[in-house]
Design a protein around this motif. Structure first.
Motif, PDB file in Angstrom:
ATOM      1  N   THR A  95      19.589  60.331  64.312  1.00 46.42           N
ATOM      2  CA  THR A  95      20.497  60.078  65.464  1.00 46.42           C
ATOM      3  C   THR A  95      20.115  58.289  65.335  1.00 46.42           C
ATOM      4  O   THR A  95      19.307  57.984  64.916  1.00 46.42           O
ATOM      5  N   ARG A  96      20.856  57.953  66.333  1.00 48.46           N
ATOM      6  CA  ARG A  96      20.593  56.362  66.574  1.00 48.46           C
ATOM      7  C   ARG A  96      19.374  55.896  67.170  1.00 48.46           C
ATOM      8  O   ARG A  96      18.480  55.028  66.978  1.00 48.46           O
ATOM      9  N   LYS A  97      18.643  57.140  67.940  1.00 49.10           N
ATOM     10  CA  LYS A  97      17.400  56.772  68.768  1.00 49.10           C
ATOM     11  C   LYS A  97      16.502  57.657  68.025  1.00 49.10           C
ATOM     12  O   LYS A  97      15.160  57.357  68.010  1.00 49.10           O
ATOM     13  N   ILE A  98      16.693  58.759  67.293  1.00 46.05           N
ATOM     14  CA  ILE A  98      15.634  59.558  66.670  1.00 46.05           C
ATOM     15  C   ILE A  98      16.038  59.522  65.195  1.00 46.05           C
ATOM     16  O   ILE A  98      16.891  60.075  64.788  1.00 46.05           O
ATOM     17  N   LYS A  99      14.936  59.280  64.461  1.00 44.36           N
ATOM     18  CA  LYS A  99      15.097  58.937  62.936  1.00 44.36           C
ATOM     19  C   LYS A  99      14.164  60.334  62.260  1.00 44.36           C
ATOM     20  O   LYS A  99      13.049  60.424  62.758  1.00 44.36           O
ATOM     21  N   THR A 100      14.717  61.106  61.445  1.00 44.71           N
ATOM     22  CA  THR A 100      14.172  62.102  60.960  1.00 44.71           C
ATOM     23  C   THR A 100      13.299  61.619  59.681  1.00 44.71           C
ATOM     24  O   THR A 100      13.781  60.724  58.937  1.00 44.71           O
ATOM     25  N   SER A 101      11.988  61.905  59.545  1.00 41.88           N
ATOM     26  CA  SER A 101      10.979  61.423  58.524  1.00 41.88           C
ATOM     27  C   SER A 101      11.452  62.284  56.979  1.00 41.88           C
ATOM     28  O   SER A 101      11.948  63.290  56.994  1.00 41.88           O
ATOM     29  N   ARG A 102      10.857  61.685  56.096  1.00 41.59           N
ATOM     30  CA  ARG A 102      10.707  62.323  54.794  1.00 41.59           C
ATOM     31  C   ARG A 102      10.165  63.685  54.856  1.00 41.59           C
ATOM     32  O   ARG A 102      10.838  64.588  54.201  1.00 41.59           O
ATOM     33  N   HIS A 103       8.898  63.518  55.475  1.00 39.86           N
ATOM     34  CA  HIS A 103       8.168  65.119  55.532  1.00 39.86           C
ATOM     35  C   HIS A 103       9.057  66.001  56.400  1.00 39.86           C
ATOM     36  O   HIS A 103       9.180  67.242  56.022  1.00 39.86           O
ATOM     37  N   GLU A 104       9.588  65.562  57.652  1.00 40.07           N
ATOM     38  CA  GLU A 104      10.606  66.811  58.135  1.00 40.07           C
ATOM     39  C   GLU A 104      11.718  66.988  57.474  1.00 40.07           C
ATOM     40  O   GLU A 104      11.945  68.275  57.495  1.00 40.07           O
ATOM     41  N   ALA A 105      12.326  66.236  56.781  1.00 40.89           N
ATOM     42  CA  ALA A 105      13.514  66.695  55.705  1.00 40.89           C
ATOM     43  C   ALA A 105      12.990  67.680  54.732  1.00 40.89           C
ATOM     44  O   ALA A 105      13.633  68.522  54.254  1.00 40.89           O
ATOM     45  N   ALA A 106      11.685  67.342  54.193  1.00 44.12           N
ATOM     46  CA  ALA A 106      11.220  68.147  53.172  1.00 44.12           C
ATOM     47  C   ALA A 106      10.742  69.622  53.734  1.00 44.12           C
ATOM     48  O   ALA A 106      10.810  70.509  53.098  1.00 44.12           O
ATOM     49  N   SER A 107      10.221  69.661  54.912  1.00 45.66           N
ATOM     50  CA  SER A 107      10.258  71.057  55.666  1.00 45.66           C
ATOM     51  C   SER A 107      11.494  71.840  55.560  1.00 45.66           C
ATOM     52  O   SER A 107      11.503  73.125  55.463  1.00 45.66           O
ATOM     53  N   LEU A 108      12.822  71.161  55.677  1.00 46.53           N
ATOM     54  CA  LEU A 108      13.969  71.869  55.766  1.00 46.53           C
ATOM     55  C   LEU A 108      14.216  72.379  54.522  1.00 46.53           C
ATOM     56  O   LEU A 108      14.630  73.628  54.184  1.00 46.53           O
ATOM     57  N   VAL A 109      14.100  71.625  53.194  1.00 46.85           N
ATOM     58  CA  VAL A 109      14.294  72.261  51.907  1.00 46.85           C
ATOM     59  C   VAL A 109      13.089  73.303  51.557  1.00 46.85           C
ATOM     60  O   VAL A 109      13.635  74.359  51.076  1.00 46.85           O
ATOM     61  N   HIS A 120      -0.752  65.536  58.984  1.00 52.15           N
ATOM     62  CA  HIS A 120      -0.249  66.320  59.929  1.00 52.15           C
ATOM     63  C   HIS A 120       0.433  67.181  59.141  1.00 52.15           C
ATOM     64  O   HIS A 120       0.847  67.517  57.830  1.00 52.15           O
ATOM     65  N   LEU A 121       1.229  68.429  59.897  1.00 49.05           N
ATOM     66  CA  LEU A 121       1.914  69.274  59.413  1.00 49.05           C
ATOM     67  C   LEU A 121       3.395  69.050  59.937  1.00 49.05           C
ATOM     68  O   LEU A 121       3.460  68.920  61.229  1.00 49.05           O
ATOM     69  N   ALA A 122       4.423  69.057  59.045  1.00 52.17           N
ATOM     70  CA  ALA A 122       5.699  68.853  59.493  1.00 52.17           C
ATOM     71  C   ALA A 122       6.723  70.245  59.706  1.00 52.17           C
ATOM     72  O   ALA A 122       6.678  70.765  58.537  1.00 52.17           O
ATOM     73  N   ALA A 123       7.099  70.576  60.714  1.00 55.11           N
ATOM     74  CA  ALA A 123       7.689  71.957  60.764  1.00 55.11           C
ATOM     75  C   ALA A 123       9.008  71.824  61.413  1.00 55.11           C
ATOM     76  O   ALA A 123       9.548  71.071  62.457  1.00 55.11           O
ATOM     77  N   TRP A 124      10.009  72.784  61.023  1.00 55.81           N
ATOM     78  CA  TRP A 124      11.451  72.772  61.356  1.00 55.81           C
ATOM     79  C   TRP A 124      11.826  74.247  61.380  1.00 55.81           C
ATOM     80  O   TRP A 124      11.651  74.857  60.288  1.00 55.81           O
ATOM     81  N   GLN A 125      12.489  74.521  62.506  1.00 54.37           N
ATOM     82  CA  GLN A 125      13.057  76.018  62.237  1.00 54.37           C
ATOM     83  C   GLN A 125      14.426  76.112  61.717  1.00 54.37           C
ATOM     84  O   GLN A 125      15.214  75.184  62.166  1.00 54.37           O
ATOM     85  N   LEU A 126      14.865  77.080  61.177  1.00 54.82           N
ATOM     86  CA  LEU A 126      15.781  77.368  60.341  1.00 54.82           C
ATOM     87  C   LEU A 126      16.495  78.704  60.683  1.00 54.82           C
ATOM     88  O   LEU A 126      15.765  79.677  61.019  1.00 54.82           O
ATOM     89  N   ASP A 127      17.826  78.795  61.019  1.00 52.51           N
ATOM     90  CA  ASP A 127      18.361  80.197  61.346  1.00 52.51           C
ATOM     91  C   ASP A 127      18.518  80.989  59.972  1.00 52.51           C
ATOM     92  O   ASP A 127      18.401  80.519  58.904  1.00 52.51           O
ATOM     93  N   THR A 128      19.205  81.983  60.251  1.00 48.76           N
ATOM     94  CA  THR A 128      19.260  82.829  59.048  1.00 48.76           C
ATOM     95  C   THR A 128      20.354  82.416  57.955  1.00 48.76           C
ATOM     96  O   THR A 128      20.214  83.126  56.916  1.00 48.76           O
TER      97      THR A 128
END
Length: 492
Positions: free
Chosen positions: A419-433, A296-304
């Motif tokens: 969050t308590r119900k939604i856990k961020t995966s390691r790949h999603e956190a990597a997309s932020l970096v 899969h591709l993990a994607a996350w939007q970032l602002d300026t």
């Protein structure tokens, strides 16, 4: 682009079969002559081969056949170079591990010794096989000898395993002959509808310039045969019509799927190089960070400002099965990614610049582990597809260094964005970096607020900027000699 030829009559199929078989025999003969010339091939020899084929087809068919032979020979030469590089890497790794004591562990990324004496013995025998194979491939390359099979080596070898494949000899023969047909024509700018040999009008009419032997089958002037089927391209159809109406070059290929019994036509053309835009303009509306994984591709939007917006998205694909299935899965995933990016109003995608050139040997990780770790991530095909598809959508790509993106993403972003119900995966956190790195920001989140007091027990602020005053954050200088209340401090 590909579309199906529907509504063909029995005569249409007979003409296509006869033309494809005749041109295929000429292509096989020309490829044999090109491989026989080897490194001694010259432009004069190319002209001689083309004149010989022109007498049995036409000048344009002969040009397409000779060009295809040259491309196939050049591809085989590049494959030889790649094979030698892979063998050299495997030989170096095995020789290094054989020189180490049995059972020695790896250190600092370098592979250690083999686990047992039995494995050491098996690898020593494999080293001999690889060295012999390397000598054979190197000798072939030095002499300009290539090994090419029109129709594919896999299909040729399948002739000896018909029972295992569940195919009869007649079915295999039909597939083999179909794969060796030649019905491809290069486009020509300035000619009517962009192609003089295989021509498709804007209304979908398909006509073929028949070669010399089957020219008596023509049903249109100037030795042409017009098919009863009408074609239309659903994908990029408007762009294709614009090129055809402007008489710009379009290449076509007609082929038969022997398993399904369906005829298809492919259209292709060369596009201008991708324009490079300034980085500031591309990142003016934020960025979408992409982390590439095996499924899969993990994607996350970032602002300026490098802050995450909303929740991440995952675009899954299945890379098992045939090559066409894998390619389709990758296209569908990238299509969903690009459509999602356009809906967000973002004009740039940040992707990690992965390169496994130094670990492509199966001896580095082992056969199965290599396929899972390295070959499971479609880096090369994904880059090529993403560049072409993003250009169509007007989205810029920013390639960043892939070092430690997953580690720093898990350290700085995985827990704060969960969050308590939604856990961020390691790949999603990597997309932020990855997205922050494209914007020029560090992997860390932000500077912590000042502590409640200034004593040493409160510790220092994280990501603390260096103070402009020299020496303000440094320890006191060591005193020389004793100090009394009446004596001034050193340097006063």
């Amino acid at each position: 682009m590909r579309t199906r030829l529907k509504g063909l009559t029995v005569r249409d199929e007979e003409v296509l079969r006869r033309v494809g078989a005749h041109l295929g025999s000429l292509a096989s003969r020309d490829l044999k002559a090109r491989c026989g010339d080897g490194l001694g091939h010259r432009a004069r020899r190319w002209a001689e081969r083309k004149r010989e084929l022109t007498a049995e087809s036409s000048s344009r068919w002969a040009g397409a056949i000779t060009k295809a032979s040259h491309d196939q020979w050049a591809l085989a030469r590049r494959s030889q170079t790649s094979h030698i590089t892979t063998l050299d890497t495997a030989i170096t790794t095995i020789s290094h591990r054989l020189a180490l004591p049995v059972g020695q562990k790896s250190a600092r990324g370098a592979p250690g010794g083999y686990r047992s004496a039995a494995e050491w013995f098996a690898k020593s025998r494999r080293l001999t096989v690889l060295q012999q194979r390397r000598q054979q491939v190197a000798a072939d390359r030095a002499e300009g000898r290539v090994r090419v099979v029109r129709g594919g080596k896999a299909l040729a070898r399948g002739r000896h395993h018909l029972e295992a494949a569940g195919v009869s000899e007649q079915e295999w023969r039909q597939r083999w002959e179909t794969a060796r047909w030649f019905l491809s024509a290069d486009g020509e700018t300035g000619k009517r509808h962009g192609n003089e040999t295989l021509r498709i009008a804007p209304d979908g009419q398909v006509s073929i310039k028949l070669p010399a032997p089957p020219a008596g089958l023509a049903n249109a002037p100037h030795g042409r045969y017009v098919l009863s089927a009408r074609v239309s391209f659903a994908h990029r159809g408007r762009e294709w019509v614009d090129r055809v109406e402007a008489d710009r070059a379009v290449a076509y290929r007609i082929h038969l799927d022997a398993v399904r019994g369906r005829w298809y036509v492919d259209a292709s053309w060369q596009r201008p190089p991708v324009e490079t835009i300034p980085l500031e303009a591309a990142l003016a509306r934020g960025v979408v960070g992409i982390d590439t994984n095996a499924d899969h591709l993990a994607a996350w939007q970032l602002d300026t400002h490098g802050n995450p917006v909303g929740r991440p998205r995952r675009f899954f694909y299945d890379l098992s099965g045939s090559a066409s299935h894998r390619d389709a899965q990758l296209r569908h995933a990238l299509t969903r990614l690009l459509h999602w990016t356009r809906r967000l109003g973002v004009a740039a995608i940040a992707i990690e610049d992965l390169d496994f050139g130094d670990v492509k040997s199966r001896e580095r990780h082992g056969g199965r582990r290599l396929r899972q770790v390295v070959h499971g991530i479609p880096t090369g095909r994904l880059k090529a597809r993403l560049v072409s598809m993003a250009t169509e959508q007007g989205i810029a790509l920013v390639a960043v260094d892939a070092a430690y993106t997953s580690r720093w993403g898990a350290r700085y972003w995985q827990q704060p964005t969960s969050t308590r119900k939604i856990k961020t995966s390691r790949h999603e956190a990597a997309s932020l970096v990855i997205g922050r790195r494209a914007q020029g920001f560090g992997a860390g989140r932000r500077t912590a607020p000042p502590p409640r007091h200034r004593s040493d027990g409160a510790g220092h602020r994280t990501v603390q900027a260096r103070h402009p005053g020299p020496g303000c954050e440094e320890p006191r200088p060591a005193r020389i000699g004793g100090r009394t209340r009446s004596a001034a401090p050193p340097g006063a």
